[in-house]
Motif scaffolding. Structure first.
Motif, PDB file in Angstrom:
ATOM      1  N   GLY A   1      -0.908 -10.660   2.489  1.00 39.64           N
ATOM      2  CA  GLY A   1      -1.539  -9.350   2.529  1.00 39.64           C
ATOM      3  C   GLY A   1      -0.641  -8.354   3.228  1.00 39.64           C
ATOM      4  O   GLY A   1       0.580  -8.528   3.284  1.00 39.64           O
ATOM      5  N   ASP A   2      -1.249  -7.312   3.781  1.00 38.08           N
ATOM      6  CA  ASP A   2      -0.516  -6.256   4.475  1.00 38.08           C
ATOM      7  C   ASP A   2      -1.102  -6.027   5.856  1.00 38.08           C
ATOM      8  O   ASP A   2      -2.321  -5.859   5.995  1.00 38.08           O
ATOM      9  N   SER A  11     -10.502   0.432   9.050  1.00 38.07           N
ATOM     10  CA  SER A  11      -9.449  -0.503   8.678  1.00 38.07           C
ATOM     11  C   SER A  11      -8.788  -1.150   9.882  1.00 38.07           C
ATOM     12  O   SER A  11      -8.179  -2.197   9.765  1.00 38.07           O
ATOM     13  N   PHE A  54      -5.442   5.664   5.899  1.00 37.89           N
ATOM     14  CA  PHE A  54      -6.160   4.440   6.169  1.00 37.89           C
ATOM     15  C   PHE A  54      -7.507   4.837   6.742  1.00 37.89           C
ATOM     16  O   PHE A  54      -7.590   5.714   7.595  1.00 37.89           O
ATOM     17  N   SER A  95       0.817  -1.207   0.000  1.00 43.20           N
ATOM     18  CA  SER A  95       0.000   0.000   0.000  1.00 43.20           C
ATOM     19  C   SER A  95       0.851   1.257   0.000  1.00 43.20           C
ATOM     20  O   SER A  95       1.944   1.289   0.541  1.00 43.20           O
ATOM     21  N   ILE A 108      -1.434  -3.210   8.507  1.00 40.49           N
ATOM     22  CA  ILE A 108      -1.317  -1.754   8.476  1.00 40.49           C
ATOM     23  C   ILE A 108      -1.315  -1.227   9.906  1.00 40.49           C
ATOM     24  O   ILE A 108      -1.922  -1.819  10.799  1.00 40.49           O
ATOM     25  N   GLN A 156      -5.047  -5.323   5.297  1.00 41.23           N
ATOM     26  CA  GLN A 156      -5.558  -4.912   3.993  1.00 41.23           C
ATOM     27  C   GLN A 156      -4.928  -5.763   2.905  1.00 41.23           C
ATOM     28  O   GLN A 156      -3.935  -6.449   3.135  1.00 41.23           O
ATOM     29  N   ASN A 157      -5.517  -5.655   1.726  1.00 33.86           N
ATOM     30  CA  ASN A 157      -4.966  -6.253   0.506  1.00 33.86           C
ATOM     31  C   ASN A 157      -4.744  -7.756   0.626  1.00 33.86           C
ATOM     32  O   ASN A 157      -3.716  -8.281   0.181  1.00 33.86           O
ATOM     33  N   THR A 178     -10.659  -9.447   8.023  1.00 35.69           N
ATOM     34  CA  THR A 178     -11.526  -8.527   8.752  1.00 35.69           C
ATOM     35  C   THR A 178     -12.960  -8.746   8.300  1.00 35.69           C
ATOM     36  O   THR A 178     -13.253  -8.730   7.111  1.00 35.69           O
TER      37      THR A 178
END
Length: 147
Positions: A97-98, A12, A8, A2, A100, A90-91, A142
């Protein structure tokens, strides 16, 4: 990974923890060092995963491995300041993923840093990336809050 310039969204973040900056984590300029911030981010990630019941490596020798870290300092933190670490995911893809992070001061809520930590699911016995499935995916996925 990201772009850290993007804000964000408040939705998130699904986990919060507070940590105090220790004297040993500051550099000659009397501010939190980059390597100490990365260590605090790793601690926040570990606390998040622990809250979800995820061990670093499970009984099948599977877990997450961090692939990259990007940190953007917005302001400097000093010794003994309490910092709020907000963590989210995220992602998500089929392999990773990430994580954050949003870091703010507890006493006034000013921004200290934003960070993204890329991860993949990893099998330590086979020494390779694996699909993100089962308990690992459930831990980081999530889900919208429902009443």
């Amino acid at each position: 990974m990201s772009d850290l310039d993007n804000e964000f969204g408040d939705g998130s973040f699904v986990f919060e923890t507070v940590m105090r900056v220790r004297h040993t984590e500051i550099g000659i300029g009397q501010h939190l060092t980059i390597d100490a911030m990365v260590a605090l981010l790793a601690e926040a990630r570990a606390r998040f995963l622990f809250s979800k019941g995820v061990k670093e490596i499970n009984a099948e020798y599977q877990g997450f491995i961090i692939t990259d870290v990007a940190t953007h300092f917005i302001s400097r933190a000093k010794a003994r300041e309490e910092l709020l670490f907000e963590v989210g995911v995220q992602n998500l893809t089929d392999k990773g993923g990430d994580f954050i992070f949003k870091v703010t001061r507890m006493y006034d809520g000013t921004d200290v840093a934003r960070a993204v930590m890329g991860f993949v699911a990893y099998d330590y016995r086979l020494n390779k990336e694996i699909p993100l499935t089962g308990a690992l995916r459930d831990a980081v996925e999530t889900k919208p809050f429902e009443i």
